[in-house]
Design a protein around this motif. Structure first.
Motif, PDB file in Angstrom:
ATOM      1  N   ALA A   1       0.837  -1.202   0.000  1.00 23.44           N
ATOM      2  CA  ALA A   1       0.000   0.000   0.000  1.00 23.44           C
ATOM      3  C   ALA A   1       0.867   1.245   0.000  1.00 23.44           C
ATOM      4  CB  ALA A   1      -0.931  -0.021   1.209  1.00 23.44           C
ATOM      5  N   GLU A   2       1.941   1.239   0.774  1.00 24.16           N
ATOM      6  CA  GLU A   2       2.812   2.408   0.890  1.00 24.16           C
ATOM      7  C   GLU A   2       3.525   2.705  -0.430  1.00 24.16           C
ATOM      8  OE1 GLU A   2       5.470   5.394   2.013  1.00 24.16           O
ATOM      9  OE2 GLU A   2       6.158   3.471   1.181  1.00 24.16           O
ATOM     10  N   SER A   3       3.770   1.662  -1.241  1.00 21.25           N
ATOM     11  CA  SER A   3       4.473   1.866  -2.514  1.00 21.25           C
ATOM     12  C   SER A   3       3.641   2.686  -3.497  1.00 21.25           C
ATOM     13  CB  SER A   3       4.835   0.512  -3.140  1.00 21.25           C
ATOM     14  OG  SER A   3       3.682  -0.180  -3.587  1.00 21.25           O
TER      15      SER A   3
ATOM     16  N   GLY B   1       2.234  11.603  -0.369  1.00 20.57           N
ATOM     17  CA  GLY B   1       2.775  11.883   0.954  1.00 20.57           C
ATOM     18  C   GLY B   1       1.794  11.681   2.089  1.00 20.57           C
ATOM     19  N   LEU B   2       0.894  10.685   1.975  1.00 20.71           N
ATOM     20  CA  LEU B   2      -0.011  10.404   3.082  1.00 20.71           C
ATOM     21  C   LEU B   2       0.785   9.944   4.299  1.00 20.71           C
ATOM     22  CD1 LEU B   2      -2.876   8.398   1.302  1.00 20.71           C
ATOM     23  CD2 LEU B   2      -2.945  10.781   2.036  1.00 20.71           C
ATOM     24  N   GLN B   3       0.332  10.322   5.495  1.00 17.24           N
ATOM     25  CA  GLN B   3       0.961   9.861   6.725  1.00 17.24           C
ATOM     26  C   GLN B   3       0.629   8.384   6.942  1.00 17.24           C
ATOM     27  OE1 GLN B   3       3.011  11.861   8.698  1.00 17.24           O
ATOM     28  NE2 GLN B   3       2.808  13.200   6.906  1.00 17.24           N
TER      29      GLN B   3
ATOM     30  N   LYS C   1      -3.123   3.484   6.804  1.00 17.65           N
ATOM     31  CA  LYS C   1      -3.761   2.409   7.563  1.00 17.65           C
ATOM     32  C   LYS C   1      -5.281   2.580   7.613  1.00 17.65           C
ATOM     33  CE  LYS C   1       0.328   1.175  10.217  1.00 17.65           C
ATOM     34  NZ  LYS C   1       1.032   1.191  11.518  1.00 17.65           N
ATOM     35  N   ILE C   2      -5.737   3.839   7.619  1.00 20.22           N
ATOM     36  CA  ILE C   2      -7.180   4.094   7.543  1.00 20.22           C
ATOM     37  C   ILE C   2      -7.719   3.562   6.218  1.00 20.22           C
ATOM     38  CG2 ILE C   2      -8.909   5.916   7.259  1.00 20.22           C
ATOM     39  CD1 ILE C   2      -7.338   7.528   9.361  1.00 20.22           C
ATOM     40  N   ARG C   3      -6.981   3.813   5.107  1.00 18.63           N
ATOM     41  CA  ARG C   3      -7.418   3.322   3.787  1.00 18.63           C
ATOM     42  C   ARG C   3      -7.426   1.788   3.773  1.00 18.63           C
ATOM     43  NH1 ARG C   3      -6.622   7.548  -0.225  1.00 18.63           N
ATOM     44  NH2 ARG C   3      -6.695   9.490   0.971  1.00 18.63           N
TER      45      ARG C   3
ATOM     46  N   ALA D   1      -3.193   6.022  -4.391  1.00 18.28           N
ATOM     47  CA  ALA D   1      -2.432   6.767  -5.407  1.00 18.28           C
ATOM     48  C   ALA D   1      -3.007   8.169  -5.584  1.00 18.28           C
ATOM     49  CB  ALA D   1      -2.464   6.013  -6.735  1.00 18.28           C
ATOM     50  N   SER D   2      -2.126   9.122  -5.838  1.00 17.31           N
ATOM     51  CA  SER D   2      -2.559  10.521  -5.919  1.00 17.31           C
ATOM     52  C   SER D   2      -3.447  10.775  -7.126  1.00 17.31           C
ATOM     53  CB  SER D   2      -1.341  11.447  -5.979  1.00 17.31           C
ATOM     54  OG  SER D   2      -0.529  11.132  -7.105  1.00 17.31           O
TER      55      SER D   2
END
Length: 531
Positions: free
Chosen positions: A422-424, A429-431, A436-438, A472-473
């Protein structure tokens, strides 16, 4: 025909798959067996087929089941003849033909002198005209493997047939042939499938869940309508309970305000009356005790309502709990993305299509690429994505972003954990807590964040990919899907459908699932059978 009584099956890892299960399949009944991934549908078929033992309970079958598996790993070293369960007869026939007239060979053959001709004829009826019975089964494509097992129905004419996802890997023409076989057969059938066209052919539906098996009269459409009624009733219960919770909170607030006013009024009276300080403390403690008792009564009631609300929400489907909300692509509607002009692909003089292929793709289009197995659907996608270049013709491409999704959701990297994957996709720049909420929105609780993607099921890989696209943005201009429903259960197909209907960009789809195509509102197609 089939009776299961008090059936219990426990995985080798000691997990109980189902317990005290009761099920009956009567003569000539055709039942769709449905349920979420992991609930035990395939295991139940294997138990009835004699491939897995019950830990306890009774299984009774009046005739030998004919079983079509979903996966073919155990046949990796088999020939086509072995897979059709006629390998021993073919060897005996060959030995007799070569002069070995032993009693053993005659017993094995059992006067089935035309077994080879009948097997070849059965294979030919499914378009397998160039197959040899001693050919390696593992050398076949996925669709051909399924057809070998379907040919076995013609060859053996069983009275009891068990099928596990039989339409997987079949093209549209072969699916139609499978549907006709199901309708015309007089055999009893128990079929596991996510193919809703197939499920609607069956007059009975059985849902396997942790609570057991519940039978429903009617096909899958009837079952779905009944479930919709139950869902609407649940939605109404949720609304009523949420309204009850709001009222309880309002009453708590109003009661607290009244008690505070009474306490303040009493204090003023006591001060005017000159009540002694020790008595004032006693009265104040008594007032605070009354307030606390009142608050406790309301909190208890609110807690009870919250618990009831929680229990109701547990009955919501995964689809109702999820939030999609794709960011939209930057491309404007109607923009030309791909212009394919008279292309073909092949080597030397051997071209893939008999006629050149031409079409245009605009932003916002939803297109299904149709064609029989081997017609070049996946090749066409690779040409569009510039992984291949055409042998003839040209492809003019505007700049666009895309994501390619195959039936195994291979874009999900097995070496990463759920959170790392998910982080990739975190380009904006989400915290960490926002990511984790997503993940929670897509049903990945904290206990799964460190889980390896390698251990995810097909449905979980699909949901994680949707979550990644949500993180993703910016959404891609084109989402390309190659048989995306093959390894999904019905609920996960509905989740994928809802997400894709929320996407405003371009969809290119390869699928033989008519219901999925219809639900995605796809009206345009590129038919490679005509080329």
């Amino acid at each position: 025909m089939v009776i299961l009584q008090n059936a219990t099956y426990i995985h080798p890892n000691k997990d109980v798959l189902f317990q005290d299960l009761q099920f009956t399949l009567n003569q000539q009944e055709k039942i769709a067996l449905i349920g979420h991934n992991g609930v035990g549908k395939s295991s139940l078929l294997k138990i009835i087929g004699g491939y897995l033992p019950l830990n306890s309970g009774i299984l009774s079958c009046d005739s030998t089941p004919y079983y079509i598996p979903q996966l073919f790993d155990e046949y990796a070293t088999s020939t086509i003849g072995d897979t059709l369960a006629i390998g021993d007869k073919l060897k005996a026939l060959n030995a007799i033909s070569n002069g070995d007239a032993s009693i053993e060979n005659f017993d094995i053959l059992n006067d089935d002198w035309d077994i080879e001709e009948r097997a070849i004829e059965a294979l030919s009826s499914w378009g397998l005209t160039e197959m040899h019975l001693d050919q390696s089964f593992n050398s076949l494509s996925g669709g051909q493997k399924v057809k070998v097992f379907l040919a076995g129905i013609t060859l053996h004419r069983p009275e009891l047939i068990l099928m596990d996802e039989p339409s997987n890997h079949l093209d549209t023409k072969s699916r139609e042939q499978l549907y006709r076989l199901i309708l015309d057969s007089q055999a009893s059938m128990l079929i596991v499938s996510h193919d809703r066209t197939l499920l609607n052919l069956l007059e009975l539906t059985a849902e396997l869940s942790p609570k057991g098996i519940q039978r429903f009269g009617g096909n899958f459409q009837d079952f779905s309508e009944q479930k919709d009624l139950e869902k609407n009733a649940l939605d109404q219960q949720l609304q009523n309970k949420e309204k009850e919770l709001r009222k309880a909170k309002d009453k708590e607030r109003e009661a607290a305000e009244r008690q505070n006013k009474l306490n303040a009024r009493g204090k003023k009276k006591q001060e005017k009356a000159g009540v002694a300080r020790i008595m004032m403390n006693t009265l104040r403690n008594k007032a605070e005790g009354s307030s606390a008792k009142l608050k406790s009564v309301h909190q208890e009631k609110i807690g009870g309502i919250r618990q009831e609300l929680h229990e109701l929400r547990l009955n919501l489907s995964d689809l109702d709990q999820m939030k999609f909300g794709f960011e939209q692509s930057a491309t404007y509607a109607g923009k030309d993305l791909v212009d394919v002009k008279d292309i073909n692909f092949g080597y030397a003089e051997r071209l893939l299509w008999s006629e050149a292929v031409s079409f245009k793709i605009h932003h916002g289009d939803r297109i299904n690429i149709q064609g029989d197995n081997g017609s070049g659907k996946s090749t066409l996608l690779r040409l569009i994505l510039k992984d291949l270049e055409p042998s003839n013709g040209i492809i003019v491409r505007a700049p666009f972003s895309s994501i390619y999704i195959d039936q195994d959701y291979s874009i999900i990297q097995s070496i990463k954990s759920v959170y790392e994957m998910a982080e990739s996709f975190n380009q904006s720049g989400l915290q960490e807590h926002e990511i984790k909420i997503r993940l929670n929105r897509f049903l990945f609780g904290k206990e799964t964040w460190d889980k390896s993607c390698l251990a995810l099921s097909g449905g979980e890989r699909m949901r994680l990919l949707l979550c990644c696209l949500n993180i993703a943005s910016q959404a891609p201009d084109i989402i390309i899907l190659d048989e995306p429903t093959n390894n999904l259960d019905i609920q996960n197909i509905e989740i994928l459908t809802a997400a894709l209907n929320d996407f405003q960009g371009t969809l290119l789809l390869i699928s033989h699932d008519k219901q999925f195509i219809s639900d995605l509102r796809i009206e345009e197609s590129i038919d490679l059978n005509k080329n």
